[in-house]
Design an enzyme around this catalytic site. Structure first.
Site, PDB file in Angstrom:
ATOM      1  N   HIS A   1       0.873  -1.185   0.000  1.00 31.62           N
ATOM      2  CA  HIS A   1       0.000   0.000   0.000  1.00 31.62           C
ATOM      3  C   HIS A   1       0.901   1.223   0.000  1.00 31.62           C
ATOM      4  CE1 HIS A   1      -3.776   2.224   0.825  1.00 31.62           C
ATOM      5  NE2 HIS A   1      -2.928   3.099   1.347  1.00 31.62           N
ATOM      6  N   CYS A   2       0.785   2.023  -1.048  1.00 33.49           N
ATOM      7  CA  CYS A   2       1.665   3.177  -1.213  1.00 33.49           C
ATOM      8  C   CYS A   2       0.977   4.436  -0.684  1.00 33.49           C
ATOM      9  CB  CYS A   2       2.031   3.369  -2.687  1.00 33.49           C
ATOM     10  SG  CYS A   2       3.136   4.771  -2.975  1.00 33.49           S
ATOM     11  N   PRO A   3       1.507   5.049   0.380  1.00 34.50           N
ATOM     12  CA  PRO A   3       0.876   6.269   0.901  1.00 34.50           C
ATOM     13  C   PRO A   3       1.036   7.466  -0.032  1.00 34.50           C
ATOM     14  CG  PRO A   3       2.936   5.830   2.054  1.00 34.50           C
ATOM     15  CD  PRO A   3       2.689   4.653   1.170  1.00 34.50           C
TER      16      PRO A   3
ATOM     17  N   GLY B   1      -1.803   6.960  -2.343  1.00 38.34           N
ATOM     18  CA  GLY B   1      -3.053   6.736  -1.633  1.00 38.34           C
ATOM     19  C   GLY B   1      -3.842   5.560  -2.144  1.00 38.34           C
ATOM     20  N   GLN B   2      -3.161   4.472  -2.490  1.00 32.64           N
ATOM     21  CA  GLN B   2      -3.842   3.323  -3.074  1.00 32.64           C
ATOM     22  C   GLN B   2      -2.986   2.066  -2.889  1.00 32.64           C
ATOM     23  OE1 GLN B   2      -6.423   1.623  -3.729  1.00 32.64           O
ATOM     24  NE2 GLN B   2      -7.237   2.695  -5.552  1.00 32.64           N
TER      25      GLN B   2
END
Length: 414
Positions: free
Chosen positions: A181-183, A186-187
Site C-alpha cells: 500500500h503506497c501512501p 493513496g492506493q
C-alpha cells in the site's frame, strides 16, 4: 468524493423504491469513490494532493525561471522545445499518477457467506444431542508450477485468498498480486495498477534528471557567456540551485525505488513476497526468466475489474440456508495476528463470550415456569452447550456483544 463506510453491507438493504443500493455506496472497504464510483481511491487519498504538489511546484519553477531563460540563451529557438518537453513530461507523469491511484488495484469481491465447510473439528467438546462444530481449515495447499503454495482463509472477506493475494488492513480489501500500500499515491498496488505504478516512479526519475541536467546547462551557459567562475554563475540563477538540490535528493528516492522494482520484476516478486518469503532462500514458483517476467508486467492484457462499482448490488435469491449452527472460523479459539500488515495478535475472548451467554441463560430462566406456577432455573448446562455451538449465536449477536469485531470474531482488516 464519496466515502464508503467499512460497516456498510453489500448484500443487504435496498435503495429508494425497492431498488438495490449502488455497489460503491454499500462498499464494505475503506475506499473513497469519485464520480459515482468511476474512480476508486484508498482512504488516504488526500496524500495524492501532496504528491501532485511535489511534482507540479518544481516543474513550474523550472519553466518560469530556467526554461524561459534558456529560450533567450539558445539560438535558433532551441530553448522552446526545452519548455514544451518539460510541460509534456509533467503532464505525462501526473496522468500515470492518476492511473495508479484512481483505479481498482485488483480487489477480490468478498463473499456474503463463508465457503462450504469440508470437515469436522474432532477436538471440540460435543454434547450427546449436538452437531459437531465445523471448522474451516486455516490454510489450503495449491500447486503452482509444480511447487506447493499455501493459501490462507480471510475472515473479513470470507474467502480463501488466491496465490499472491493479501488483505490490506488500510483499505480493508483482499487484493490480487498484492505488492504494497503506497501512501504517496493513496492506493494499494496490485495486479491491475502495478504497471502504471512503475511507469510513474520511473518517469518521475527521468523528470528529475531532466530538470537537474538543464539547470546545469543554464549555469554553464552563464559562465561561458560572462566569462566568470562556476560559483558566480550559480549565484546568478538561484532557482537553478534550488532545483538542483531538490532533484538531487528526490532522485535518490524515486531512482532507488525504480531500481528496486526493476529487480522485483526481473525475478517476478512483489514487495510483500520479497520482505516476507525471501525467495533467494527457496524456489520462487512464479519466476519464468527475466524476459518472460518483464513481458508479464508490461506486455500482457490487464484483466478487467471484478467489481462493478457503478452497478447495483446483486441480491441473493433462492439460496439454501447456510449451516451456521456449529460453524467455527479457522481463527476461533486461538490468537490471531495480521502477519501481512504487522498487526498485534488479538485473542478470541472466550471468557467474555461465556459470561455473555451465561447472562443470556439467566434471562431465559425467567421465562421457564414449572407445573406449580413457580419459576425454575435454566439448565445448568446451557452456557456450556451454547458455547459449544457458539458459531450460530455469535453470528446473530456479534454486533451487539462486540461491535468492533467482524462477523467471525476477527478485527476488520485481517
Amino acid at each position: 468524493m464519496n466515502g464508503a463506510s467499512a460497516s456498510a453491507g453489500v448484500g443487504t438493504g435496498a435503495g429508494a423504491g425497492g431498488e438495490a443500493p449502488l455497489v460503491y455506496k454499500a462498499w464494505k472497504g475503506n475506499n473513497v469513490f469519485l464520480l459515482k464510483g468511476k474512480f476508486i481511491f484508498g482512504p488516504d487519498a488526500r496524500s495524492l494532493f501532496v504528491t501532485m504538489f511535489l511534482i507540479v511546484a518544481p516543474a513550474s519553477i523550472f519553466c518560469a525561471f530556467v526554461a524561459k531563460e534558456l529560450m533567450d540563451t539558445f539560438s535558433y529557438g532551441l530553448g522552446l522545445p526545452v519548455m514544451i518537453a518539460a510541460v509534456l513530461f509533467t503532464a505525462y507523469d501526473l496522468s500515470l499518477l492518476l492511473l495508479t491511484s484512481g483505479r481498482d488495484p485488483g480487489i477480490i469481491p468478498r463473499n456474503a457467506h463463508p465457503p462450504e465447510p469440508e470437515g469436522f473439528d474432532g477436538n471440540a467438546e460435543v454434547g450427546a444431542n449436538q452437531t459437531p462444530p465445523v471448522r474451516l481449515p486455516r490454510v489450503k495447499d495449491v500447486v503452482v508450477n509444480g511447487i506447493t503454495v499455501k493459501t490462507k482463509y480471510c475472515d473479513t472477506c470470507m474467502l480463501y485468498r488466491p496465490p499472491r493475494c493479501s488483505h490490506c488492513s488500510i483499505c480493508n480489501n483482499c487484493v490480487e498480486r498484492f505488492d504494497h500500500h503506497c501512501p504517496w499515491v493513496g492506493q494499494c498496488i496490485g495486479l491491475r495498477n502495478y504497471r502504471f505504478f512503475y511507469m510513474f516512479v520511473f518517469s518521475t526519475t527521468l523528470l528529475c534528471l531532466y530538470v537537474f541536467g538543464f539547470c546545469w546547462v543554464l549555469i554553464v551557459k552563464i559562465r561561458n557567456e560572462e566569462q566568470i567562475t562556476i560559483w558566480k554563475a550559480m549565484a546568478k540563477t538561484p532557482a537553478s540551485i534550488a532545483l538542483i538540490i531538490y532533484t538531487f535528493i528526490a532522485v535518490w528516492f524515486v531512482g532507488g525505488l525504480s531500481v528496486f522494482h526493476l529487480y522485483l520484476m526481473s525475478t517476478n516478486q512483489t514487495t510483500y513476497e520479497n520482505f516476507r518469503y525471501r525467495y533467494d532462500q527457496r524456489a520462487n514458483p512464479y519466476n519464468r526468466g527475466v524476459i518472460e517476467n518483464i513481458k508479464e508486467i508490461f506486455f500482457t492484457t490487464i484483466p478487467p475489474s471484478k467489481n462493478n462499482f457503478c452497478g447495483r448490488v446483486q441480491q441473493e435469491h433462492g439460496l439454501r440456508p447456510r449451516p451456521t449452527n456449529g460453524f467455527m472460523s479457522p481463527n476461533m479459539g486461538r490468537a490471531v495476528g495480521n502477519i501481512e500488515m504487522g498487526r498485534k495478535p488479538v485473542a478470541w475472548d472466550e471468557p467474555r463470550m461465556a459470561a455473555e451467554i451465561g447472562d443470556l441463560g439467566a434471562g431465559l430462566s425467567n421465562l421457564l415456569e414449572d407445573k406449580d406456577g413457580r419459576f425454575c432455573s435454566a439448565s445448568p448446562d446451557l452456557s456450556r452447550d451454547a458455547l459449544a455451538v457458539g458459531g450460530g449465536l455469535e453470528e446473530q449477536g456479534s454486533s451487539a456483544m462486540n461491535p468492533g469485531r467482524s462477523s467471525w470474531g476477527v478485527e476488520a482488516g485481517r
